[in-house]
Scaffold this motif. Structure first.
Motif, PDB file in Angstrom:
ATOM      1  N   GLY A 186       0.840  -1.209   0.000  1.00 54.69           N
ATOM      2  CA  GLY A 186       0.000   0.000   0.000  1.00 54.69           C
ATOM      3  C   GLY A 186       0.865   1.244   0.000  1.00 54.69           C
ATOM      4  O   GLY A 186       0.650   2.179  -0.782  1.00 54.69           O
ATOM      5  N   VAL A 187       1.911   1.219   0.824  1.00 54.59           N
ATOM      6  CA  VAL A 187       2.807   2.385   0.910  1.00 54.59           C
ATOM      7  C   VAL A 187       3.539   2.591  -0.414  1.00 54.59           C
ATOM      8  O   VAL A 187       3.664   3.704  -0.921  1.00 54.59           O
ATOM      9  N   GLU A 188       3.945   1.480  -1.028  1.00 57.85           N
ATOM     10  CA  GLU A 188       4.699   1.610  -2.301  1.00 57.85           C
ATOM     11  C   GLU A 188       3.800   2.066  -3.444  1.00 57.85           C
ATOM     12  O   GLU A 188       4.208   2.853  -4.285  1.00 57.85           O
ATOM     13  N   ILE A 189       2.564   1.555  -3.461  1.00 58.08           N
ATOM     14  CA  ILE A 189       1.627   1.994  -4.523  1.00 58.08           C
ATOM     15  C   ILE A 189       1.390   3.497  -4.390  1.00 58.08           C
ATOM     16  O   ILE A 189       1.442   4.258  -5.356  1.00 58.08           O
ATOM     17  N   LEU A 228      -7.381   1.385  -6.459  1.00 60.20           N
ATOM     18  CA  LEU A 228      -6.403   0.415  -6.989  1.00 60.20           C
ATOM     19  C   LEU A 228      -5.808  -0.385  -5.837  1.00 60.20           C
ATOM     20  O   LEU A 228      -5.753  -1.613  -5.874  1.00 60.20           O
ATOM     21  N   GLY A 229      -5.404   0.321  -4.784  1.00 57.95           N
ATOM     22  CA  GLY A 229      -4.785  -0.359  -3.646  1.00 57.95           C
ATOM     23  C   GLY A 229      -5.716  -1.392  -3.026  1.00 57.95           C
ATOM     24  O   GLY A 229      -5.318  -2.518  -2.732  1.00 57.95           O
ATOM     25  N   MET A 230      -6.991  -1.029  -2.909  1.00 59.19           N
ATOM     26  CA  MET A 230      -7.956  -1.990  -2.314  1.00 59.19           C
ATOM     27  C   MET A 230      -8.102  -3.217  -3.210  1.00 59.19           C
ATOM     28  O   MET A 230      -8.129  -4.339  -2.747  1.00 59.19           O
ATOM     29  N   ALA A 231      -8.138  -2.977  -4.525  1.00 57.80           N
ATOM     30  CA  ALA A 231      -8.274  -4.109  -5.465  1.00 57.80           C
ATOM     31  C   ALA A 231      -7.050  -5.015  -5.357  1.00 57.80           C
ATOM     32  O   ALA A 231      -7.110  -6.208  -5.650  1.00 57.80           O
ATOM     33  N   MET A 232      -5.913  -4.423  -4.909  1.00 54.12           N
ATOM     34  CA  MET A 232      -4.678  -5.233  -4.790  1.00 54.12           C
ATOM     35  C   MET A 232      -4.548  -5.820  -3.385  1.00 54.12           C
ATOM     36  O   MET A 232      -3.549  -6.418  -3.048  1.00 54.12           O
ATOM     37  N   GLY A 233      -5.584  -5.608  -2.569  1.00 54.64           N
ATOM     38  CA  GLY A 233      -5.561  -6.215  -1.237  1.00 54.64           C
ATOM     39  C   GLY A 233      -4.797  -5.404  -0.206  1.00 54.64           C
ATOM     40  O   GLY A 233      -4.433  -5.909   0.842  1.00 54.64           O
ATOM     41  N   CYS A 234      -4.566  -4.108  -0.465  1.00 59.86           N
ATOM     42  CA  CYS A 234      -3.848  -3.286   0.517  1.00 59.86           C
ATOM     43  C   CYS A 234      -4.822  -2.793   1.574  1.00 59.86           C
ATOM     44  O   CYS A 234      -6.031  -2.923   1.434  1.00 59.86           O
ATOM     45  N   ALA A 235      -4.273  -2.166   2.617  1.00 57.61           N
ATOM     46  CA  ALA A 235      -5.115  -1.695   3.732  1.00 57.61           C
ATOM     47  C   ALA A 235      -5.622  -0.295   3.408  1.00 57.61           C
ATOM     48  O   ALA A 235      -4.835   0.596   3.072  1.00 57.61           O
ATOM     49  N   GLU A 236      -6.933  -0.089   3.531  1.00 58.75           N
ATOM     50  CA  GLU A 236      -7.542   1.201   3.143  1.00 58.75           C
ATOM     51  C   GLU A 236      -6.911   2.365   3.909  1.00 58.75           C
ATOM     52  O   GLU A 236      -6.636   3.423   3.343  1.00 58.75           O
ATOM     53  N   GLN A 237      -6.606   2.164   5.204  1.00 61.15           N
ATOM     54  CA  GLN A 237      -6.137   3.328   5.970  1.00 61.15           C
ATOM     55  C   GLN A 237      -4.762   3.814   5.502  1.00 61.15           C
ATOM     56  O   GLN A 237      -4.383   4.958   5.718  1.00 61.15           O
ATOM     57  N   LEU A 242       0.054   9.036   5.842  1.00 65.47           N
ATOM     58  CA  LEU A 242       1.164   9.899   5.400  1.00 65.47           C
ATOM     59  C   LEU A 242       1.675   9.519   4.008  1.00 65.47           C
ATOM     60  O   LEU A 242       1.942  10.379   3.174  1.00 65.47           O
ATOM     61  N   ALA A 243       1.768   8.203   3.757  1.00 65.89           N
ATOM     62  CA  ALA A 243       2.344   7.783   2.473  1.00 65.89           C
ATOM     63  C   ALA A 243       1.377   8.068   1.334  1.00 65.89           C
ATOM     64  O   ALA A 243       1.764   8.249   0.192  1.00 65.89           O
ATOM     65  N   GLY A 244       0.084   8.141   1.687  1.00 64.53           N
ATOM     66  CA  GLY A 244      -0.935   8.379   0.650  1.00 64.53           C
ATOM     67  C   GLY A 244      -1.309   9.843   0.601  1.00 64.53           C
ATOM     68  O   GLY A 244      -0.676  10.649  -0.080  1.00 64.53           O
ATOM     69  N   THR A 245      -2.300  10.218   1.385  1.00 60.13           N
ATOM     70  CA  THR A 245      -2.789  11.599   1.372  1.00 60.13           C
ATOM     71  C   THR A 245      -1.660  12.592   1.666  1.00 60.13           C
ATOM     72  O   THR A 245      -1.480  13.566   0.942  1.00 60.13           O
ATOM     73  N   LYS A 294      -1.056  -0.263 -16.589  1.00 59.70           N
ATOM     74  CA  LYS A 294      -1.167  -1.737 -16.632  1.00 59.70           C
ATOM     75  C   LYS A 294      -1.835  -2.265 -15.365  1.00 59.70           C
ATOM     76  O   LYS A 294      -2.693  -3.148 -15.419  1.00 59.70           O
ATOM     77  N   LEU A 295      -1.495  -1.706 -14.215  1.00 56.18           N
ATOM     78  CA  LEU A 295      -2.094  -2.186 -12.955  1.00 56.18           C
ATOM     79  C   LEU A 295      -3.592  -1.900 -12.946  1.00 56.18           C
ATOM     80  O   LEU A 295      -4.402  -2.739 -12.562  1.00 56.18           O
ATOM     81  N   ALA A 296      -3.964  -0.692 -13.401  1.00 60.76           N
ATOM     82  CA  ALA A 296      -5.396  -0.324 -13.422  1.00 60.76           C
ATOM     83  C   ALA A 296      -6.158  -1.296 -14.304  1.00 60.76           C
ATOM     84  O   ALA A 296      -7.249  -1.757 -13.966  1.00 60.76           O
TER      85      ALA A 296
END
Ligand code: C2G
Length: 486
Positions: A186-189, A228-237, A242-245, A294-296
């Motif tokens: 999730g952090v890397e995405i 995308l992250g949720m579809a890849m099984g990452c954690a929503e939070q 910090l890494a996202g928003t 490609k991921l999308a």
């Protein structure tokens, strides 16, 4: 005092080197370019960090062995496109006992691997039990501000929290406050794709648009990356963190950001190549585009901002045209339910109109029962009043579907019968029984996951509604078995 090796003498590598050296660590920085090393060793000034004095204690070298062997921590801070080749170079000098930290952001286009996976892929030589604890180091941190000693927060993400905490401890007493997170993907995405949103924001300001448009792109950009992250099984939070928003905001609102600056020039009419040349540094958003597209596609996730940036950068379509299309898209509710729920709700509304008891049937092996199966059964039951599950017998599963079930038919039957969605379990012994089942059990609605789309339409001739529901994309029995095997 720890021994630190830093691969990459760019702005970010030098900023990290400065911070870690100032709090008492021995820091060696590697660059493949001899005259860059010579200049840095003699001046301890970096061309992209004007006014910043890098401590004399930081030594620069072109010797990669000297930078890696025997170090406690190794930071990979080379541009994402050089991550694999750099990992190849360090391979002889790195051991699993060291804490490896990936401080670059991006996704490898050819493999769709995140950068921790790229380094693991190179170092582990196919032994999947090794290098599972590489740390992703990502968050709202402009190198210029870190080098300037400004208070900064960053995420240290690793499947093994001990390693993530090692990095948190390393930065204590510095201007960098580290938060740990187990959701490394999730952090890397976030880190990779937020650069594309920053490009979009830059393009928008280059076109003369203001803060309203930027705020829209930031907010909807976070929504896209979260989908995308949720579809890849990452954690929503992770995506609200910090890494996202945090990182999207800092990158999309600051002229420190090369992606923002490059985007702005493109919005003004520069070609992507001209813009990158003018910025004079790596624009990771451009590197991350092909992989993001490609991921999308792979995860069947709508990413309108990412694809709009792709149309401008990769297909040379004029920004004004693309932005008009983006703003004129089909209108959506903000609470964008997952496609699964939207499809399910519209089907339920359609079927509610029928009077009398609606009888629904579905078929499957349901082995290693997981939440993807439950999602399917829950929605199947919601389509009527009575749900029958035709459960593949051991023989049918093995012989006809080439699926050896871990639990036998009786065990799988007990599991299904314990679910409040399931009213009756019958055996599925042949492919042909469906037609007669429809009659024998007076079925109104036949349901299957959409991996079977179209395969059972013939049942409509039995006066039955045939419905295919979206699968739960990120989970499967095979995936569970593989994970357990690892
Ligand atoms: N399913 C799902 N999401 C997943 C996994 C499975 O929605 N992540 C659905 C499948 O689409 C199927 C049902 O759950 O509708 C049962 O899955 P399986 O046991 O894998 O079913 P299958 O082996 O495809 O057998 O005659 C039809 C066959 O018996 C179907």
């Amino acid at each position: 005092m720890k021994k630190i090796g830093i691969l990459g003498a760019g702005t970010w590598g030098s900023a990290i080197a400065k911070v870690l050296c100032e709090i008492g660590n021995a820091v060696t920085v590697w660059s493949p370019i001899q005259d860059e090393v010579d200049t840095l060793n003699s001046t301890h000034l970096h061309k992209n960090l004007p006014g910043v004095k890098i401590p004399e204690g930081v030594s620069y070298t072109t010797d990669i062995k000297l930078t890696c062997e025997g170090m406690d921590y190794i930071f990979f801070v080379v541009p994402s496109v050089f991550m694999r080749s750099t990992a190849e170079k360090v391979k002889p000098y790195v051991s699993a006992a060291q804490t490896l930290v990936i401080a670059s952001k991006g996704i490898e286009d050819s493999t769709l691997m995140t950068l921790t996976d790229v380094v693991k892929d190179v170092l582990s030589d196919g032994d999947r039990s090794k290098f599972n604890d590489i740390v992703a180091f990502s968050g709202p941190a402009h190198a210029e501000e870190v080098a300037g000693g400004m208070p900064t927060t960053i995420v240290s993400a690793c499947k093994r929290m001990k390693k993530a905490e090692d990095v948190e401890i390393l930065f204590r007493n510095s201007c960098v406050r580290v938060y740990t997170n187990p959701d490394v993907y999730g952090v890397e995405i976030c880190g990779a794709i937020k650069n594309i949103i920053a490009l979009a924001c830059g393009i928008s300001s280059g076109l003369g648009f203001g803060d309203n448009t930027r705020a829209a792109l930031i907010t909807r950009g976070i929504a896209e990356i979260t989908r995308l992250g949720m579809a890849m099984g990452c954690a929503e939070q992770t995506f609200a963190g910090l890494a996202g928003t945090g990182d999207i905001v800092v990158t999309s609102t600051s002229m420190h950001s090369r992606n923002n600056r490059a985007g702005c020039l493109i919005g003004k009419g520069y070609t992507p190549e001209e813009a990158i040349k003018a910025v004079g540094m790596v624009v990771e958003g451009v590197n991350a585009l092909p992989a993001a597209i490609k991921l999308a596609k792979k995860y069947n996730v709508e990413m309108p901002i990412v694809s709009s940036v792709n149309m401008i950068i990769s297909e040379g379509i004029k920004p004004k045209e693309v932005l008009a299309k983006l703003m004129g898209r089909g209108y959506k509710s903000e609470l964008n339910k997952s496609d699964i729920d939207v499809a399910f709700e519209s089907i339920v509304m359609k079927n509610r109109k029928k009077s009398g008891m609606t009888r629904v049937i579905t078929y499957g092996s349901f082995d290693l029962l997981h939440y993807g199966h439950i999602n399917l059964l829950r929605r199947a039951k919601a389509l009527g009043d009575y749900l029958i599950v035709a459960l593949s017998t051991d023989e049918f599963s093995e012989v006809q579907k080439n699926k050896k079930c871990y639990f036998n038919y009786e065990q799988r039957k007990v599991l299904l019968e314990s679910l409040r969605f399931v009213d009756l379990v019958i055996p599925e012994e042949s492919w042909e029984q469906k037609k007669s089942d429809m009659k024998e059990f007076r079925i109104d609605t036949f349901v299957m996951g959409d991996d079977w789309e179209g395969k059972f339409d013939y049942l409509e001739n039995e006066n039955v509604d045939v419905i295919y529901l979206p699968r739960t994309p990120e989970i499967s029995t095979e995936k569970i078995k593989k994970a357990i095997a690892e």
